[in-house]
Motif scaffolding. Sequence first.
Motif, PDB file in Angstrom:
ATOM      1  N   LEU A   1       0.809  -1.224   0.000  1.00 55.08           N
ATOM      2  CA  LEU A   1       0.000   0.000   0.000  1.00 55.08           C
ATOM      3  C   LEU A   1       0.839   1.270   0.000  1.00 55.08           C
ATOM      4  O   LEU A   1       0.334   2.348  -0.312  1.00 55.08           O
ATOM      5  CB  LEU A   1      -0.940  -0.005   1.203  1.00 55.08           C
ATOM      6  CG  LEU A   1      -1.956  -1.153   1.260  1.00 55.08           C
ATOM      7  CD1 LEU A   1      -2.944  -0.913   2.393  1.00 55.08           C
ATOM      8  CD2 LEU A   1      -2.688  -1.321  -0.059  1.00 55.08           C
ATOM      9  N   GLY A   2       2.112   1.148   0.343  1.00 57.63           N
ATOM     10  CA  GLY A   2       2.997   2.312   0.291  1.00 57.63           C
ATOM     11  C   GLY A   2       2.537   3.437   1.189  1.00 57.63           C
ATOM     12  O   GLY A   2       2.199   3.230   2.353  1.00 57.63           O
ATOM     13  N   ASP A   3       2.480   4.656   0.635  1.00 57.89           N
ATOM     14  CA  ASP A   3       2.118   5.833   1.424  1.00 57.89           C
ATOM     15  C   ASP A   3       0.685   5.754   1.954  1.00 57.89           C
ATOM     16  O   ASP A   3       0.349   6.435   2.926  1.00 57.89           O
ATOM     17  CB  ASP A   3       2.270   7.097   0.579  1.00 57.89           C
ATOM     18  CG  ASP A   3       3.728   7.397   0.246  1.00 57.89           C
ATOM     19  OD1 ASP A   3       4.611   6.873   0.962  1.00 57.89           O
ATOM     20  OD2 ASP A   3       3.974   8.129  -0.728  1.00 57.89           O
ATOM     21  N   ALA A   4      -0.151   4.934   1.296  1.00 64.03           N
ATOM     22  CA  ALA A   4      -1.536   4.797   1.764  1.00 64.03           C
ATOM     23  C   ALA A   4      -1.602   4.071   3.109  1.00 64.03           C
ATOM     24  O   ALA A   4      -2.582   4.207   3.847  1.00 64.03           O
ATOM     25  CB  ALA A   4      -2.368   4.042   0.731  1.00 64.03           C
ATOM     26  N   ALA A   5      -0.564   3.308   3.428  1.00 60.18           N
ATOM     27  CA  ALA A   5      -0.503   2.605   4.716  1.00 60.18           C
ATOM     28  C   ALA A   5       0.083   3.540   5.757  1.00 60.18           C
ATOM     29  O   ALA A   5       1.262   3.478   6.100  1.00 60.18           O
ATOM     30  CB  ALA A   5       0.325   1.334   4.583  1.00 60.18           C
ATOM     31  N   THR A   6      -0.727   4.444   6.243  1.00 59.76           N
ATOM     32  CA  THR A   6      -0.280   5.438   7.214  1.00 59.76           C
ATOM     33  C   THR A   6      -0.010   4.763   8.562  1.00 59.76           C
ATOM     34  O   THR A   6      -0.390   3.610   8.800  1.00 59.76           O
ATOM     35  CB  THR A   6      -1.355   6.516   7.402  1.00 59.76           C
ATOM     36  OG1 THR A   6      -2.544   5.902   7.933  1.00 59.76           O
ATOM     37  CG2 THR A   6      -1.689   7.188   6.068  1.00 59.76           C
ATOM     38  N   GLU A   7       0.653   5.498   9.431  1.00 53.69           N
ATOM     39  CA  GLU A   7       0.908   4.981  10.777  1.00 53.69           C
ATOM     40  C   GLU A   7      -0.393   4.662  11.495  1.00 53.69           C
ATOM     41  O   GLU A   7      -0.478   3.697  12.268  1.00 53.69           O
ATOM     42  CB  GLU A   7       1.724   5.993  11.580  1.00 53.69           C
ATOM     43  CG  GLU A   7       3.157   6.157  11.101  1.00 53.69           C
ATOM     44  CD  GLU A   7       3.941   4.856  11.168  1.00 53.69           C
ATOM     45  OE1 GLU A   7       3.799   4.118  12.176  1.00 53.69           O
ATOM     46  OE2 GLU A   7       4.683   4.563  10.217  1.00 53.69           O
ATOM     47  N   GLU A   8      -1.418   5.463  11.225  1.00 52.13           N
ATOM     48  CA  GLU A   8      -2.723   5.230  11.840  1.00 52.13           C
ATOM     49  C   GLU A   8      -3.315   3.905  11.373  1.00 52.13           C
ATOM     50  O   GLU A   8      -3.844   3.124  12.179  1.00 52.13           O
ATOM     51  CB  GLU A   8      -3.673   6.381  11.500  1.00 52.13           C
ATOM     52  CG  GLU A   8      -5.006   6.292  12.213  1.00 52.13           C
ATOM     53  CD  GLU A   8      -5.917   7.456  11.890  1.00 52.13           C
ATOM     54  OE1 GLU A   8      -6.626   7.929  12.807  1.00 52.13           O
ATOM     55  OE2 GLU A   8      -5.930   7.898  10.717  1.00 52.13           O
ATOM     56  N   ILE A   9      -3.223   3.643  10.083  1.00 51.89           N
ATOM     57  CA  ILE A   9      -3.755   2.390   9.537  1.00 51.89           C
ATOM     58  C   ILE A   9      -2.957   1.197  10.038  1.00 51.89           C
ATOM     59  O   ILE A   9      -3.526   0.182  10.461  1.00 51.89           O
ATOM     60  CB  ILE A   9      -3.750   2.442   7.991  1.00 51.89           C
ATOM     61  CG1 ILE A   9      -4.874   3.355   7.499  1.00 51.89           C
ATOM     62  CG2 ILE A   9      -3.908   1.036   7.396  1.00 51.89           C
ATOM     63  CD1 ILE A   9      -4.894   3.548   6.000  1.00 51.89           C
ATOM     64  N   LEU A  10      -1.641   1.296  10.015  1.00 48.29           N
ATOM     65  CA  LEU A  10      -0.810   0.190  10.499  1.00 48.29           C
ATOM     66  C   LEU A  10      -1.036  -0.057  11.988  1.00 48.29           C
ATOM     67  O   LEU A  10      -1.065  -1.210  12.440  1.00 48.29           O
ATOM     68  CB  LEU A  10       0.662   0.484  10.225  1.00 48.29           C
ATOM     69  CG  LEU A  10       1.082   0.493   8.748  1.00 48.29           C
ATOM     70  CD1 LEU A  10       2.535   0.908   8.614  1.00 48.29           C
ATOM     71  CD2 LEU A  10       0.863  -0.879   8.113  1.00 48.29           C
ATOM     72  N   GLY A  11      -1.242   1.009  12.750  1.00 47.80           N
ATOM     73  CA  GLY A  11      -1.508   0.850  14.167  1.00 47.80           C
ATOM     74  C   GLY A  11      -2.838   0.171  14.426  1.00 47.80           C
ATOM     75  O   GLY A  11      -2.957  -0.682  15.318  1.00 47.80           O
ATOM     76  N   ALA A  12      -3.837   0.542  13.627  1.00 45.66           N
ATOM     77  CA  ALA A  12      -5.156  -0.084  13.781  1.00 45.66           C
ATOM     78  C   ALA A  12      -5.098  -1.561  13.432  1.00 45.66           C
ATOM     79  O   ALA A  12      -5.686  -2.405  14.128  1.00 45.66           O
ATOM     80  CB  ALA A  12      -6.175   0.643  12.897  1.00 45.66           C
ATOM     81  N   TRP A  13      -4.381  -1.900  12.374  1.00 44.19           N
ATOM     82  CA  TRP A  13      -4.265  -3.303  11.987  1.00 44.19           C
ATOM     83  C   TRP A  13      -3.436  -4.085  13.002  1.00 44.19           C
ATOM     84  O   TRP A  13      -3.703  -5.267  13.249  1.00 44.19           O
ATOM     85  CB  TRP A  13      -3.671  -3.438  10.581  1.00 44.19           C
ATOM     86  CG  TRP A  13      -4.746  -3.604   9.559  1.00 44.19           C
ATOM     87  CD1 TRP A  13      -5.188  -2.672   8.663  1.00 44.19           C
ATOM     88  CD2 TRP A  13      -5.537  -4.770   9.362  1.00 44.19           C
ATOM     89  NE1 TRP A  13      -6.209  -3.192   7.912  1.00 44.19           N
ATOM     90  CE2 TRP A  13      -6.442  -4.478   8.313  1.00 44.19           C
ATOM     91  CE3 TRP A  13      -5.583  -6.027   9.950  1.00 44.19           C
ATOM     92  CZ2 TRP A  13      -7.383  -5.409   7.851  1.00 44.19           C
ATOM     93  CZ3 TRP A  13      -6.513  -6.957   9.504  1.00 44.19           C
ATOM     94  CH2 TRP A  13      -7.395  -6.643   8.475  1.00 44.19           C
ATOM     95  N   ALA A  14      -2.453  -3.435  13.621  1.00 44.69           N
ATOM     96  CA  ALA A  14      -1.679  -4.106  14.671  1.00 44.69           C
ATOM     97  C   ALA A  14      -2.587  -4.443  15.851  1.00 44.69           C
ATOM     98  O   ALA A  14      -2.538  -5.552  16.400  1.00 44.69           O
ATOM     99  CB  ALA A  14      -0.523  -3.223  15.120  1.00 44.69           C
ATOM    100  N   ASP A  15      -3.457  -3.493  16.225  1.00 44.99           N
ATOM    101  CA  ASP A  15      -4.398  -3.741  17.320  1.00 44.99           C
ATOM    102  C   ASP A  15      -5.387  -4.850  16.946  1.00 44.99           C
ATOM    103  O   ASP A  15      -5.675  -5.738  17.760  1.00 44.99           O
ATOM    104  CB  ASP A  15      -5.170  -2.466  17.657  1.00 44.99           C
ATOM    105  CG  ASP A  15      -4.286  -1.402  18.289  1.00 44.99           C
ATOM    106  OD1 ASP A  15      -3.178  -1.741  18.753  1.00 44.99           O
ATOM    107  OD2 ASP A  15      -4.702  -0.221  18.285  1.00 44.99           O
TER     108      ASP A  15
END
Length: 223
Positions: free
Chosen positions: A110-124
């Motif tokens: 996803l590159g730039d579309a995978a923001t820290e917010e998105i990655l953090g949500a998926w980690a949770d």
Amino acid sequence: MISQNTIDIVKSTAQELRAHGEEITNIFYGELFKNHPELKNMFNMTHQATGHQPKVLAMTILKYAEHIDQLEVLSGTVETIVQKHSSLHVTPEMYPIVGEHLLHAIKVVLGDAATEEILGAWADAYQVLAKIFIGKEEDVYQNNEQQPGGYRGFAKYEVVDKIKESETITSIYFSPINNRAVPHHLPGQYVAISLEIPGEDHLHTRNYSLSDISNHWCPVKNK
């Protein structure tokens, strides 16, 4: 519990997962096997080569994203995965490894579309799902141990007979090396058989259907 913010973010990624899911899972498996070749024995590498397993995982991830706020919808899928994992003796220590490589694959695709917010949500979201699997798999392991002749993980058996039932089916009969009792089985149940193949750098583990059982032998059908 999953926060509403995490639910909203994960559900918002469903469209991207639908479009790029298989690309993500292909990268995930490639990196996982490169960095942790000891985990190859958990997977049917033929299914990897044909693309079947990456496709199945991509659909499972998408289903989770779409129904993260309705986990009861996923109960059948979760139970199937739990039974498969427990047959392979998946352990809690493996889940962080899988999570790390899955998040990495999402970021790569996803590159730039995978923001820290998105990655953090998926980690949770992954942590919540991992805890569900770990808990249910532990229940299976404990239940297996408590049966007469039961055990956790793998036990050593020897092949005592091999009968060709038809052109496509062969029954292989096993007996415990220590002559211990064979655990009770349920209709439709399968077992995982792990063995070494000369020239290969890892164990090969496959699931086979049980066709009959007694206290002294354990036949499986190889189709």
